[in-house]
Design an enzyme around this catalytic site. Structure first.
Site, PDB file in Angstrom:
ATOM      1  N   ARG A  85      18.540   9.759   1.861  1.00 35.43           N
ATOM      2  CA  ARG A  85      18.098  10.703   2.889  1.00 35.43           C
ATOM      3  C   ARG A  85      19.263  11.176   3.725  1.00 35.43           C
ATOM      4  NH1 ARG A  85      14.396   6.610   6.651  1.00 35.43           N
ATOM      5  NH2 ARG A  85      15.747   4.804   6.429  1.00 35.43           N
ATOM      6  N   ARG A 134      19.169  -6.284   1.141  1.00 39.82           N
ATOM      7  CA  ARG A 134      19.669  -4.956   0.809  1.00 39.82           C
ATOM      8  C   ARG A 134      20.495  -4.448   1.980  1.00 39.82           C
ATOM      9  NH1 ARG A 134      16.326  -0.579   0.301  1.00 39.82           N
ATOM     10  NH2 ARG A 134      14.515  -1.651   1.149  1.00 39.82           N
ATOM     11  N   TYR A 192      11.738  -8.436   7.899  1.00 37.75           N
ATOM     12  CA  TYR A 192      11.945  -7.138   8.509  1.00 37.75           C
ATOM     13  C   TYR A 192      11.100  -7.053   9.778  1.00 37.75           C
ATOM     14  CZ  TYR A 192      12.237  -2.400   9.850  1.00 37.75           C
ATOM     15  OH  TYR A 192      12.463  -1.291  10.617  1.00 37.75           O
ATOM     16  N   GLU A 228      22.501   8.598   3.820  1.00 39.68           N
ATOM     17  CA  GLU A 228      22.200   7.168   3.703  1.00 39.68           C
ATOM     18  C   GLU A 228      22.103   6.793   2.230  1.00 39.68           C
ATOM     19  OE1 GLU A 228      19.042   5.713   6.286  1.00 39.68           O
ATOM     20  OE2 GLU A 228      18.295   4.441   4.673  1.00 39.68           O
ATOM     21  N   ASP A 254      10.306  -4.436  13.123  1.00 36.13           N
ATOM     22  CA  ASP A 254      10.568  -3.263  13.929  1.00 36.13           C
ATOM     23  C   ASP A 254      10.976  -3.721  15.328  1.00 36.13           C
ATOM     24  OD1 ASP A 254      10.265  -0.912  12.435  1.00 36.13           O
ATOM     25  OD2 ASP A 254       8.069  -1.043  12.507  1.00 36.13           O
ATOM     26  N   ARG A 265       0.849  -1.179   0.000  1.00 36.19           N
ATOM     27  CA  ARG A 265       0.000   0.000   0.000  1.00 36.19           C
ATOM     28  C   ARG A 265       0.889   1.235   0.000  1.00 36.19           C
ATOM     29  NH1 ARG A 265       0.009   0.712   5.494  1.00 36.19           N
ATOM     30  NH2 ARG A 265      -1.671   2.216   5.529  1.00 36.19           N
ATOM     31  N   ARG A 308      -2.925  10.331   3.195  1.00 38.20           N
ATOM     32  CA  ARG A 308      -3.826  10.825   4.244  1.00 38.20           C
ATOM     33  C   ARG A 308      -4.540  12.060   3.740  1.00 38.20           C
ATOM     34  NH1 ARG A 308       0.240  10.835   9.020  1.00 38.20           N
ATOM     35  NH2 ARG A 308       0.603   8.603   9.135  1.00 38.20           N
TER      36      ARG A 308
HETATM   37  P1  FDA Z   1      19.650  -7.470  15.351  1.00 33.26           P
HETATM   38  O1  FDA Z   1      20.162  -7.444  13.972  1.00 33.26           O
HETATM   39  O2  FDA Z   1      19.484  -6.190  16.064  1.00 33.26           O
HETATM   40  O3  FDA Z   1      20.628  -8.359  16.243  1.00 33.26           O
HETATM   41  C1  FDA Z   1      21.219  -9.556  15.773  1.00 33.26           C
HETATM   42  C2  FDA Z   1      22.570  -9.695  16.426  1.00 33.26           C
HETATM   43  O4  FDA Z   1      23.095 -10.997  16.126  1.00 33.26           O
HETATM   44  C3  FDA Z   1      23.600  -8.704  15.920  1.00 33.26           C
HETATM   45  O5  FDA Z   1      24.132  -7.959  16.998  1.00 33.26           O
HETATM   46  C4  FDA Z   1      24.652  -9.569  15.244  1.00 33.26           C
HETATM   47  O6  FDA Z   1      25.970  -9.076  15.400  1.00 33.26           O
HETATM   48  C5  FDA Z   1      24.485 -10.882  15.978  1.00 33.26           C
HETATM   49  N1  FDA Z   1      24.981 -12.029  15.203  1.00 33.26           N
HETATM   50  C6  FDA Z   1      24.694 -12.362  13.923  1.00 33.26           C
HETATM   51  N2  FDA Z   1      25.379 -13.466  13.557  1.00 33.26           N
HETATM   52  C7  FDA Z   1      26.101 -13.852  14.642  1.00 33.26           C
HETATM   53  C8  FDA Z   1      27.039 -14.919  14.879  1.00 33.26           C
HETATM   54  N3  FDA Z   1      27.355 -15.815  13.922  1.00 33.26           N
HETATM   55  N4  FDA Z   1      27.603 -15.018  16.103  1.00 33.26           N
HETATM   56  C9  FDA Z   1      27.316 -14.105  17.084  1.00 33.26           C
HETATM   57  N5  FDA Z   1      26.449 -13.081  16.897  1.00 33.26           N
HETATM   58  C10 FDA Z   1      25.854 -12.944  15.694  1.00 33.26           C
HETATM   59  N6  FDA Z   1      12.929  -0.601  14.170  1.00 33.26           N
HETATM   60  C11 FDA Z   1      12.055   0.276  14.722  1.00 33.26           C
HETATM   61  O7  FDA Z   1      11.227  -0.117  15.534  1.00 33.26           O
HETATM   62  N7  FDA Z   1      12.136   1.603  14.387  1.00 33.26           N
HETATM   63  C12 FDA Z   1      13.047   2.086  13.508  1.00 33.26           C
HETATM   64  O8  FDA Z   1      13.069   3.286  13.232  1.00 33.26           O
HETATM   65  C13 FDA Z   1      13.954   1.170  12.924  1.00 33.26           C
HETATM   66  N8  FDA Z   1      14.882   1.594  12.036  1.00 33.26           N
HETATM   67  C14 FDA Z   1      15.693   0.688  11.405  1.00 33.26           C
HETATM   68  C15 FDA Z   1      16.588   1.117  10.453  1.00 33.26           C
HETATM   69  C16 FDA Z   1      17.395   0.205   9.796  1.00 33.26           C
HETATM   70  C17 FDA Z   1      18.363   0.686   8.763  1.00 33.26           C
HETATM   71  C18 FDA Z   1      17.295  -1.172  10.108  1.00 33.26           C
HETATM   72  C19 FDA Z   1      18.114  -2.190   9.376  1.00 33.26           C
HETATM   73  C20 FDA Z   1      16.424  -1.593  11.080  1.00 33.26           C
HETATM   74  C21 FDA Z   1      15.609  -0.673  11.731  1.00 33.26           C
HETATM   75  N9  FDA Z   1      14.729  -1.078  12.720  1.00 33.26           N
HETATM   76  C22 FDA Z   1      13.871  -0.182  13.286  1.00 33.26           C
HETATM   77  C23 FDA Z   1      14.636  -2.505  13.097  1.00 33.26           C
HETATM   78  C24 FDA Z   1      15.498  -2.895  14.304  1.00 33.26           C
HETATM   79  O9  FDA Z   1      16.858  -2.667  14.036  1.00 33.26           O
HETATM   80  C25 FDA Z   1      15.214  -4.373  14.555  1.00 33.26           C
HETATM   81  O10 FDA Z   1      13.906  -4.535  15.010  1.00 33.26           O
HETATM   82  C26 FDA Z   1      16.083  -5.001  15.551  1.00 33.26           C
HETATM   83  O11 FDA Z   1      17.405  -4.857  15.130  1.00 33.26           O
HETATM   84  C27 FDA Z   1      15.720  -6.460  15.641  1.00 33.26           C
HETATM   85  O12 FDA Z   1      16.477  -7.053  16.588  1.00 33.26           O
HETATM   86  P2  FDA Z   1      17.093  -8.492  16.353  1.00 33.26           P
HETATM   87  O13 FDA Z   1      17.579  -8.895  17.702  1.00 33.26           O
HETATM   88  O14 FDA Z   1      16.165  -9.384  15.663  1.00 33.26           O
HETATM   89  O15 FDA Z   1      18.306  -8.298  15.318  1.00 33.26           O
END
Ligand code: FDA
Length: 389
Positions: free
Chosen positions: A289, A258, A361, A313, A363, A175, A179
């Site tokens: 941005r 990506r 993805y 970015e 949040d 979508r 607004r």
């Molecule tokens: P996350 O990626 O945070 O953590 C995974 C961890 O596992 C990492 O620290 C990594 O190093 C570790 N890891 C991976 N492989 C490993 C290995 N082999 N051994 C040891 N450690 C390992 N959300 C939101 O609510 N508002 C927002 O504005 C944004 N903005 C945003 C911008 C961008 C660019 C991104 C990419 C994401 C967001 N997010 C967001 C999402 C937010 O970052 C996301 O919800 C959390 O990172 C999710 O947490 P996780 O624990 O799932 O993964």
């Protein structure tokens, strides 16, 4: 022997929520992360020169309508009253986003009422139907009409994907919210704000428990470390939040992601752009941005009055060594993901969670909400036989 009841791989919000819940139920938890800091992608740091809090992996705005999640996160931090708003620069003119009545009236130099604007957009959108749209461009036109699409969506999307929108599948957008009021709040959630002392203080409080040990700089696939896949799987329950394809040695092939590139700069002016996030809609500007971090915390009086930090970015497809940020999710990726899900059945002591472990993805509030549910439904039962249970 390993003096733990649970191994958590990854110290992002998913892993830390599981670790915190398990520790408060009396279990001994080891959290490992390959990076040299905790917090996953939500990690932020204070820039040493200016004291301004910089979000290292892109701007993170907290918002949720889930009351359980909101009450849970408020145990570790309080939140400011920040409300997110975004603008976009198109042909040298700045408009509010998401597209709202203000954007429409500015763009068409008009004073349409909500009903008049609705009729105008419906007429412009009639060029294609959503059902017949063969690609992203046709779908976007079916949703908002060609003029708004060409101004605000076409080139921005091409920059995000490094692909012409006529070559992107229609499913990439479900979508495009328009607004028909002047409300330009980015999120419609019941709760929103930024952590008063910053993300890292919040994250450190989650990990601050006598039964949680955190080991940084420790990769789960590095067999020279005591906590690694070969040593612990089958011995201890594991919550794995790293990439699911890596866990299975890419047996079904790599999943597409990506990635983003960020370049930061200290600019010697009190205020660079007057707002936290300015999108650049046009093709002639290579970045998507600019973030200006001081505006996330207007309440912080200690921020310098003569300097500001901006971060540009850029978006592109990830190569093997890049940080995976957003799933590409082609049909090919989805069929690989199904194969990885089948392989998970052979790993009954391993819970795959978080955005990398599920190739989704999420949040922050979704990662935390999912971890709370998965802890109760899957992890707590795995731990019920552990020594400290
Ligand atoms: P996350 O990626 O945070 O953590 C995974 C961890 O596992 C990492 O620290 C990594 O190093 C570790 N890891 C991976 N492989 C490993 C290995 N082999 N051994 C040891 N450690 C390992 N959300 C939101 O609510 N508002 C927002 O504005 C944004 N903005 C945003 C911008 C961008 C660019 C991104 C990419 C994401 C967001 N997010 C967001 C999402 C937010 O970052 C996301 O919800 C959390 O990172 C999710 O947490 P996780 O624990 O799932 O993964």
């Amino acid at each position: 022997s390993l003096d733990f009841d649970l191994v958590v791989v990854g110290s992002g919000f998913f892993g830390l929520t599981i670790a915190e819940r398990a520790a408060s139920d009396g279990h001994r938890v080891i959290v490992i992360d390959r990076r040299d800091h905790i917090g996953g992608n939500a990690y932020s740091h204070r820039d040493p020169d200016t004291g301004i809090e910089v979000h290292n992996y892109g701007a993170h705005l907290f918002h949720t309508s889930n009351r359980t999640v909101w009450e849970y996160v408020n145990r570790f931090t309080s939140f400011t009253s920040y409300q997110h708003r975004v603008h976009t620069n198109h042909h040298g003119v700045v408009y509010p986003l998401p597209i709202n009545l203000g954007t429409i009236n500015q763009f068409f130099a008009s004073a349409h009422s909500p009903e008049e604007a609705r009729r105008l957009i419906a007429e412009q959108a009639s060029e294609f139907t959503i059902a017949d749209a063969r690609n992203l461009e046709e779908k976007a036109i079916a949703l908002i009409g060609r003029p708004l699409y060409e101004a605000f969506i076409r080139d921005y999307t091409a920059k995000q994907w490094q692909t012409d929108p006529t070559e992107l599948p229609a499913e990439v957008i479900s979508r495009l919210p328009v607004r028909y009021t002047y409300d330009s709040r980015y999120f419609n959630d019941a709760f929103e704000g930024l952590p008063v002392d910053g993300y890292t203080a919040w994250i450190e409080r989650m990990a601050d428990h006598p039964l949680i040990e955190v080991r940084l700089g420790t990769d789960f696939f590095d067999e020279s470390q005591p906590i690694n896949k070969a040593a612990v799987v089958g011995t201890l329950p594991v919550v794995y939040t790293g990439p699911v394809d890596r866990y299975f040695d890419y047996a079904a092939g790599p999943l597409g992601w990506r990635t983003l590139d960020f370049t930061s700069e200290v600019v010697p002016v009190p205020d660079f752009q007057g707002t936290p996030v300015m999108n650049y809609a046009d093709a002639d500007v290579p970045y998507t941005r600019i973030h200006e971090f001081r505006h996330f915390h207007p309440e912080r009086e200690e921020y310098p009055k003569d300097r500001t930090i901006i971060m540009r970015e850029y978006s592109r497809f990830a190569e093997a060594d890049d940080e995976p940020y957003y799933p590409v999710n082609t049909p090919d990726d989805r069929s690989k993901l199904l194969q990885y899900r089948e392989m998970q059945a052979s790993q009954p002591d391993v819970l795959f969670g978080g955005r990398l472990g599920t190739y989704q993805y999420l949040d922050m509030h979704m990662a935390i909400g999912s971890a709370l549910t998965q802890y109760a439904n899957k992890v707590a039962p795995m731990l019920s036989g552990s020594p400290s249970a």
